[in-house]
Scaffold this motif. Structure first.
Motif, PDB file in Angstrom:
ATOM      1  N   ALA A 174      -2.484   8.359   4.598  1.00  0.00           N
ATOM      2  CA  ALA A 174      -3.759   7.947   4.005  1.00  0.00           C
ATOM      3  C   ALA A 174      -3.658   7.898   2.484  1.00  0.00           C
ATOM      4  N   GLN A 175      -2.957   8.861   1.901  1.00  0.00           N
ATOM      5  CA  GLN A 175      -2.782   8.883   0.446  1.00  0.00           C
ATOM      6  C   GLN A 175      -2.000   7.670  -0.045  1.00  0.00           C
ATOM      7  N   LYS A 176      -1.012   7.245   0.741  1.00  0.00           N
ATOM      8  CA  LYS A 176      -0.165   6.114   0.355  1.00  0.00           C
ATOM      9  C   LYS A 176      -0.799   4.759   0.679  1.00  0.00           C
ATOM     10  N   MET A 177      -1.854   4.792   1.473  1.00  0.00           N
ATOM     11  CA  MET A 177      -2.508   3.542   1.886  1.00  0.00           C
ATOM     12  C   MET A 177      -2.997   2.778   0.662  1.00  0.00           C
ATOM     13  N   GLU A 178      -2.616   1.520   0.587  1.00  0.00           N
ATOM     14  CA  GLU A 178      -3.001   0.684  -0.552  1.00  0.00           C
ATOM     15  C   GLU A 178      -4.333   0.003  -0.297  1.00  0.00           C
ATOM     16  N   THR A 179      -4.978  -0.341  -1.368  1.00  0.00           N
ATOM     17  CA  THR A 179      -6.237  -1.086  -1.312  1.00  0.00           C
ATOM     18  C   THR A 179      -6.070  -2.334  -2.192  1.00  0.00           C
ATOM     19  N   PRO A 180      -5.438  -3.376  -1.648  1.00  0.00           N
ATOM     20  CA  PRO A 180      -5.118  -4.556  -2.456  1.00  0.00           C
ATOM     21  C   PRO A 180      -6.357  -5.276  -3.019  1.00  0.00           C
ATOM     22  N   SER A 181      -7.435  -5.301  -2.277  1.00  0.00           N
ATOM     23  CA  SER A 181      -8.640  -5.967  -2.790  1.00  0.00           C
ATOM     24  C   SER A 181      -9.206  -5.209  -3.979  1.00  0.00           C
ATOM     25  N   CYS A 182      -9.149  -3.903  -3.924  1.00  0.00           N
ATOM     26  CA  CYS A 182      -9.633  -3.087  -5.042  1.00  0.00           C
ATOM     27  C   CYS A 182      -8.744  -3.283  -6.264  1.00  0.00           C
ATOM     28  N   SER A 183      -7.435  -3.364  -6.032  1.00  0.00           N
ATOM     29  CA  SER A 183      -6.500  -3.580  -7.142  1.00  0.00           C
ATOM     30  C   SER A 183      -6.763  -4.931  -7.796  1.00  0.00           C
ATOM     31  N   ARG A 184      -6.929  -5.969  -6.998  1.00  0.00           N
ATOM     32  CA  ARG A 184      -7.182  -7.307  -7.537  1.00  0.00           C
ATOM     33  C   ARG A 184      -8.532  -7.344  -8.249  1.00  0.00           C
ATOM     34  N   LEU A 185      -9.514  -6.649  -7.716  1.00  0.00           N
ATOM     35  CA  LEU A 185     -10.827  -6.595  -8.346  1.00  0.00           C
ATOM     36  C   LEU A 185     -10.730  -5.931  -9.722  1.00  0.00           C
ATOM     37  N   SER A 186      -9.915  -4.886  -9.830  1.00  0.00           N
ATOM     38  CA  SER A 186      -9.704  -4.216 -11.126  1.00  0.00           C
ATOM     39  C   SER A 186      -9.033  -5.162 -12.116  1.00  0.00           C
ATOM     40  N   GLU A 187      -8.049  -5.929 -11.652  1.00  0.00           N
ATOM     41  CA  GLU A 187      -7.370  -6.894 -12.523  1.00  0.00           C
ATOM     42  C   GLU A 187      -8.358  -7.935 -13.047  1.00  0.00           C
ATOM     43  N   ILE A 188      -9.192  -8.415 -12.174  1.00  0.00           N
ATOM     44  CA  ILE A 188     -10.175  -9.423 -12.573  1.00  0.00           C
ATOM     45  C   ILE A 188     -11.178  -8.838 -13.566  1.00  0.00           C
ATOM     46  N   GLN A 189     -11.563  -7.601 -13.358  1.00  0.00           N
ATOM     47  CA  GLN A 189     -12.512  -6.958 -14.275  1.00  0.00           C
ATOM     48  C   GLN A 189     -11.923  -6.855 -15.675  1.00  0.00           C
ATOM     49  N   VAL A 190     -10.620  -6.576 -15.768  1.00  0.00           N
ATOM     50  CA  VAL A 190      -9.939  -6.519 -17.065  1.00  0.00           C
ATOM     51  C   VAL A 190      -9.976  -7.893 -17.730  1.00  0.00           C
ATOM     52  N   ILE A 191      -9.716  -8.943 -16.967  1.00  0.00           N
ATOM     53  CA  ILE A 191      -9.727 -10.312 -17.496  1.00  0.00           C
ATOM     54  C   ILE A 191     -11.125 -10.671 -17.992  1.00  0.00           C
ATOM     55  N   LEU A 192     -12.153 -10.340 -17.198  1.00  0.00           N
ATOM     56  CA  LEU A 192     -13.513 -10.691 -17.562  1.00  0.00           C
ATOM     57  C   LEU A 192     -14.015  -9.898 -18.755  1.00  0.00           C
ATOM     58  N   ASP A 193     -13.607  -8.636 -18.872  1.00  0.00           N
ATOM     59  CA  ASP A 193     -14.045  -7.790 -19.986  1.00  0.00           C
ATOM     60  C   ASP A 193     -13.250  -8.062 -21.254  1.00  0.00           C
ATOM     61  N   GLY A 194     -12.006  -8.472 -21.091  1.00  0.00           N
ATOM     62  CA  GLY A 194     -11.129  -8.622 -22.260  1.00  0.00           C
ATOM     63  C   GLY A 194     -11.110  -9.976 -22.771  1.00  0.00           C
TER      64      GLY A 194
END
Length: 170
Positions: free
Chosen positions: A150-170
């Motif tokens: 469970a700890q190693k389980m990835e959340t790719p949608s959350c990761s991509r959402l974070s990347e997009i938030q950086v683009i939109l904020d920056g």
């Protein structure tokens, strides 16, 4: 002797506050009842008829969106495109370039990005719920292997959402 029932009868009718006797034929009454029954049936069916007409009209007014986030040849979305801002992949029909340019194209791309971000948010929430569920079960049953998984389980949608938030904020 055979007694016959009269085919007519007296009916009390009130006119100007006074009672009068009226002679009415059974056949006349049946005709009135049938007419009244037909009208009553029509009045009862009216809401259903209105719903059918409104539904048919709304179906005729609905147009197919100009894009899809998924490749869908059966719906005509076969040409790949990317939005200019976030580089979101989407698919369009053959006539898209002819119908959309300038401000209309920017509006479509904005809608594509909004839909994409909305999908990411929903998928991120699901991924987090799944991870939380595994962590909870691992703790509840004391399963260290499940906890590690469970700890190693990835959340790719959350990761991509974070990347997009950086683009939109920056």
């Amino acid at each position: 002797m055979i007694s016959r029932k009269p085919s007519c009868c007296n009916v009390h009718v009130y006119r100007n506050g006074r009672m009068h006797f009226a002679h009415q034929n059974r056949q006349e009454r049946r005709g009135e009842q049938q007419r009244d029954g037909g009208l009553a049936l029509f009045v009862q069916m009216m809401p259903i008829l209105i719903l059918i007409v409104v539904s048919a009209l709304s179906q005729m007014m609905v147009t197919q969106p100009p894009y899809s986030l998924r490749y869908s040849p059966s719906a005509g979305y076969i040409q790949k495109r990317h939005t200019s801002n976030l580089k979101v992949l989407f698919y369009v029909g053959d006539r898209f370039n002819e119908e959309y340019s300038g401000k209309n194209l920017r509006n479509v791309e904005k809608s594509v990005e909004e839909d994409y971000i909305s999908n990411l948010r929903n998928n991120c929430w699901k991924e987090k719920q799944q991870k939380e569920g595994l962590l909870y079960r691992a703790r509840y049953f004391g399963d260290s292997e499940l906890y590690q998984r469970a700890q190693k389980m990835e959340t790719p949608s959350c990761s991509r959402l974070s990347e997009i938030q950086v683009i939109l904020d920056g």
